[in-house]
Design a protein around this motif. Structure first.
Motif, PDB file in Angstrom:
ATOM      1  N   GLY A  81      25.911  71.226  36.007  1.00  0.00           N
ATOM      2  CA  GLY A  81      26.241  72.426  35.252  1.00  0.00           C
ATOM      3  C   GLY A  81      25.176  73.492  35.388  1.00  0.00           C
ATOM      4  N   ASP A  82      25.070  74.347  34.368  1.00  0.00           N
ATOM      5  CA  ASP A  82      24.072  75.419  34.364  1.00  0.00           C
ATOM      6  C   ASP A  82      22.771  74.985  33.693  1.00  0.00           C
ATOM      7  N   CYS A  83      22.789  73.840  33.020  1.00  0.00           N
ATOM      8  CA  CYS A  83      21.643  73.432  32.212  1.00  0.00           C
ATOM      9  C   CYS A  83      20.723  72.465  32.951  1.00  0.00           C
ATOM     10  N   HIS A  84      19.432  72.671  32.754  1.00  0.00           N
ATOM     11  CA  HIS A  84      18.424  71.733  33.236  1.00  0.00           C
ATOM     12  C   HIS A  84      18.591  70.420  32.472  1.00  0.00           C
ATOM     13  N   PRO A  85      18.387  69.253  33.114  1.00  0.00           N
ATOM     14  CA  PRO A  85      18.539  67.974  32.409  1.00  0.00           C
ATOM     15  C   PRO A  85      17.703  67.862  31.135  1.00  0.00           C
ATOM     16  N   GLY A  86      16.573  68.562  31.084  1.00  0.00           N
ATOM     17  CA  GLY A  86      15.714  68.506  29.913  1.00  0.00           C
ATOM     18  C   GLY A  86      16.339  69.091  28.654  1.00  0.00           C
ATOM     19  N   VAL A  87      17.413  69.876  28.804  1.00  0.00           N
ATOM     20  CA  VAL A  87      18.091  70.454  27.631  1.00  0.00           C
ATOM     21  C   VAL A  87      18.646  69.350  26.742  1.00  0.00           C
ATOM     22  N   TRP A  88      18.979  68.202  27.330  1.00  0.00           N
ATOM     23  CA  TRP A  88      19.482  67.081  26.530  1.00  0.00           C
ATOM     24  C   TRP A  88      18.457  66.610  25.497  1.00  0.00           C
ATOM     25  N   ASP A  89      17.178  66.861  25.722  1.00  0.00           N
ATOM     26  CA  ASP A  89      16.136  66.435  24.791  1.00  0.00           C
ATOM     27  C   ASP A  89      15.903  67.437  23.664  1.00  0.00           C
ATOM     28  N   VAL A  90      16.581  68.578  23.725  1.00  0.00           N
ATOM     29  CA  VAL A  90      16.393  69.625  22.714  1.00  0.00           C
ATOM     30  C   VAL A  90      17.664  69.861  21.907  1.00  0.00           C
ATOM     31  N   ALA A  91      18.799  69.881  22.569  1.00  0.00           N
ATOM     32  CA  ALA A  91      20.072  70.176  21.902  1.00  0.00           C
ATOM     33  C   ALA A  91      20.460  69.072  20.929  1.00  0.00           C
ATOM     34  N   VAL A 107      28.385  67.475  32.431  1.00  0.00           N
ATOM     35  CA  VAL A 107      29.019  67.994  33.653  1.00  0.00           C
ATOM     36  C   VAL A 107      28.801  66.956  34.740  1.00  0.00           C
ATOM     37  N   PRO A 108      29.883  66.396  35.273  1.00  0.00           N
ATOM     38  CA  PRO A 108      31.293  66.637  34.903  1.00  0.00           C
ATOM     39  C   PRO A 108      31.678  65.854  33.652  1.00  0.00           C
ATOM     40  N   GLY A 109      32.912  66.019  33.210  1.00  0.00           N
ATOM     41  CA  GLY A 109      33.425  65.261  32.076  1.00  0.00           C
ATOM     42  C   GLY A 109      33.341  65.968  30.742  1.00  0.00           C
ATOM     43  N   GLY A 110      33.035  67.267  30.768  1.00  0.00           N
ATOM     44  CA  GLY A 110      32.936  68.014  29.527  1.00  0.00           C
ATOM     45  C   GLY A 110      34.052  69.023  29.377  1.00  0.00           C
ATOM     46  N   VAL A 111      33.752  70.272  29.722  1.00  0.00           N
ATOM     47  CA  VAL A 111      34.734  71.351  29.575  1.00  0.00           C
ATOM     48  C   VAL A 111      35.894  71.192  30.549  1.00  0.00           C
ATOM     49  N   PRO A 165      22.779  76.693  38.752  1.00  0.00           N
ATOM     50  CA  PRO A 165      22.141  75.434  38.334  1.00  0.00           C
ATOM     51  C   PRO A 165      20.756  75.667  37.733  1.00  0.00           C
ATOM     52  N   ASN A 166      20.468  74.928  36.651  1.00  0.00           N
ATOM     53  CA  ASN A 166      19.154  74.948  36.002  1.00  0.00           C
ATOM     54  C   ASN A 166      18.791  76.295  35.396  1.00  0.00           C
ATOM     55  N   LEU A 167      19.788  77.180  35.217  1.00  0.00           N
ATOM     56  CA  LEU A 167      19.499  78.473  34.599  1.00  0.00           C
ATOM     57  C   LEU A 167      18.969  78.296  33.173  1.00  0.00           C
ATOM     58  N   ILE A 168      19.568  77.374  32.430  1.00  0.00           N
ATOM     59  CA  ILE A 168      19.173  77.152  31.040  1.00  0.00           C
ATOM     60  C   ILE A 168      18.173  76.011  30.987  1.00  0.00           C
ATOM     61  N   ARG A 169      16.949  76.339  30.614  1.00  0.00           N
ATOM     62  CA  ARG A 169      15.880  75.363  30.566  1.00  0.00           C
ATOM     63  C   ARG A 169      15.602  74.965  29.118  1.00  0.00           C
ATOM     64  N   PRO A 170      14.932  73.838  28.898  1.00  0.00           N
ATOM     65  CA  PRO A 170      14.746  73.333  27.531  1.00  0.00           C
ATOM     66  C   PRO A 170      14.129  74.337  26.570  1.00  0.00           C
ATOM     67  N   GLU A 171      13.159  75.111  27.042  1.00  0.00           N
ATOM     68  CA  GLU A 171      12.473  76.055  26.149  1.00  0.00           C
ATOM     69  C   GLU A 171      13.351  77.235  25.748  1.00  0.00           C
ATOM     70  N   MET A 172      14.542  77.350  26.351  1.00  0.00           N
ATOM     71  CA  MET A 172      15.454  78.446  26.028  1.00  0.00           C
ATOM     72  C   MET A 172      16.480  78.048  24.958  1.00  0.00           C
ATOM     73  N   VAL A 173      16.423  76.824  24.480  1.00  0.00           N
ATOM     74  CA  VAL A 173      17.450  76.300  23.575  1.00  0.00           C
ATOM     75  C   VAL A 173      16.872  76.041  22.194  1.00  0.00           C
ATOM     76  N   LYS A 174      17.610  76.453  21.177  1.00  0.00           N
ATOM     77  CA  LYS A 174      17.225  76.187  19.791  1.00  0.00           C
ATOM     78  C   LYS A 174      17.361  74.691  19.504  1.00  0.00           C
ATOM     79  N   PRO A 175      16.344  74.037  18.960  1.00  0.00           N
ATOM     80  CA  PRO A 175      16.458  72.610  18.652  1.00  0.00           C
ATOM     81  C   PRO A 175      17.661  72.323  17.744  1.00  0.00           C
ATOM     82  N   GLY A 176      18.457  71.343  18.144  1.00  0.00           N
ATOM     83  CA  GLY A 176      19.627  70.976  17.360  1.00  0.00           C
ATOM     84  C   GLY A 176      20.871  71.780  17.655  1.00  0.00           C
ATOM     85  N   ALA A 177      20.806  72.715  18.597  1.00  0.00           N
ATOM     86  CA  ALA A 177      21.957  73.574  18.891  1.00  0.00           C
ATOM     87  C   ALA A 177      23.072  72.792  19.580  1.00  0.00           C
TER      88      ALA A 177
END
Length: 336
Positions: A291-301, A307-311, A259-271
């Motif tokens: 999932g593995d992503c921090h909730p803040g990733v939604w503001d970057v991707a 999760v749930p309801g995705g893969v 959980p929270n392994l992937i943080r917002p600063e680790m994601v390319k904007p628009g990815a």
């Protein structure tokens, strides 16, 4: 009775010719702000589209597609997955015959059960629910399943075929590709239809033989042969400076169970972020699935699976697809 070989050929033609549905959305790599949700259930519904009719056609010629999940013990996470599979099977009319065995079962006893199911001509697909008790070797148990009935795609023959073959589209008809890899493939093909991913960067975090590696192989395979022709990097939870790799990814797939392994600063904007992780977090009053992503990733991707309801729903739908495909192969074999 199977009087004419053309019946099997017609069935294969109809199965391979599964109508490609319209995409749910288009992809724009320049997108900024709150990510657009990719509905895994909508993609799953597209995968399941037509399977009910295919089952009915098989039934008219004496074949009732049957999937047998072998459940060892009472693992709570395993029970969640099992319920979802049962719901999907009922929705399309696939027979699902659950085989419960005690957690104390020996390896020899479980192997004997699998051998019996391998020889049962009325069983077309077999899966062993994971995780298994620590006393059992999951690889040895998995390889005891006949490859033609290995609808999870975990046997050495099915995984080996994926490694050796560059023709992913043809391979998916002749062998079983692991369901999570198929789910990620369908999310990109259906959920983000119309985009040419050739040469773009994909990063897969997770190196398991059943999930991470097959996903990477599908993403990097030649586009003309059913892959995506992406430049693919495999990382894992111990990769040094993980963000240095993930920040360049146009498509980021994470499957670590952290959980929270992937943080917002680790994601390319628009990815595009596909979160395969499914983790149970204990709160004061309930258990939450994340999932593995921090909730803040939604503001970057740009686009992201929830999760749930995705893969998850797409993986279950891919299992149903593989199971019907296995039954269809039986029809072809009997018609020769």
């Amino acid at each position: 009775m199977w009087a004419q070989g053309r019946i099997g050929a017609q069935l294969l033609s109809r199965f391979v010719g599964l109508q490609r549905p319209m995409g749910l959305m288009s992809w724009d790599g320049s997108r900024r702000g709150r990510a657009t949700l990719i509905s895994g259930q909508m993609v799953a519904d597209q995968i399941l589209h037509g399977l009910k009719d295919k089952i009915q056609r098989l039934e008219t010629i004496g074949i009732q597609p049957c999937l047998v999940p072998v459940v060892v013990g009472q693992d709570p996470v395993s029970q969640i997955y099992l319920r979802k599979k049962l719901e999907a099977a009922r929705a399309i009319g696939l027979r699902m015959r659950i085989q419960h065995v005690p957690a104390e079962v020996s390896s020899a006893e479980l192997m004997a059960l699998l051998d019996h199911l391998n020889r049962d001509e009325h069983v077309h697909g077999i899966i062993v629910q994971l995780p298994l008790p620590s006393a059992l070797n999951a690889i040895d148990i998995g390889n005891a399943i006949q490859p033609a009935k290995d609808v999870d795609g975990f046997t050495q023959q099915n995984l080996g075929a994926l490694v050796q073959s560059s023709e992913v589209a043809r391979l998916s008809i002749l062998n079983h590709i692991p369901c999570t890899a198929t789910a990620v493939k369908k999310i990109l093909e259906i959920g983000l239809a119309g985009h040419d991913w050739t040469g773009q960067r994909a990063v897969v975090i997770g190196r398991s033989l059943n999930v991470g590696l097959p996903i990477a192989l599908v993403l990097e395979s030649d586009r003309q042969n059913g892959g995506f022709d992406m430049t693919t990097t495999i990382c894992h939870r111990n990769t040094v400076d993980l963000g240095a790799s993930t920040r360049h990814a146009d498509v980021l797939v994470t499957a670590t169970g952290v959980p929270n392994l992937i943080r917002p600063e680790m994601v390319k904007p628009g990815a595009v972020v596909i979160d395969v992780g499914l983790n149970r977090i204990k709160l004061s009053d309930r258990v939450k699935l994340v999932g593995d992503c921090h909730p803040g990733v939604w503001d970057v991707a740009g686009y992201m699976t929830p999760v749930p309801g995705g893969v998850g729903p797409c993986t279950v739908a891919s299992l149903m697809y593989n199971s019907v495909l296995a039954a269809n192969r039986t029809a072809i074999r009997l018609s020769v």
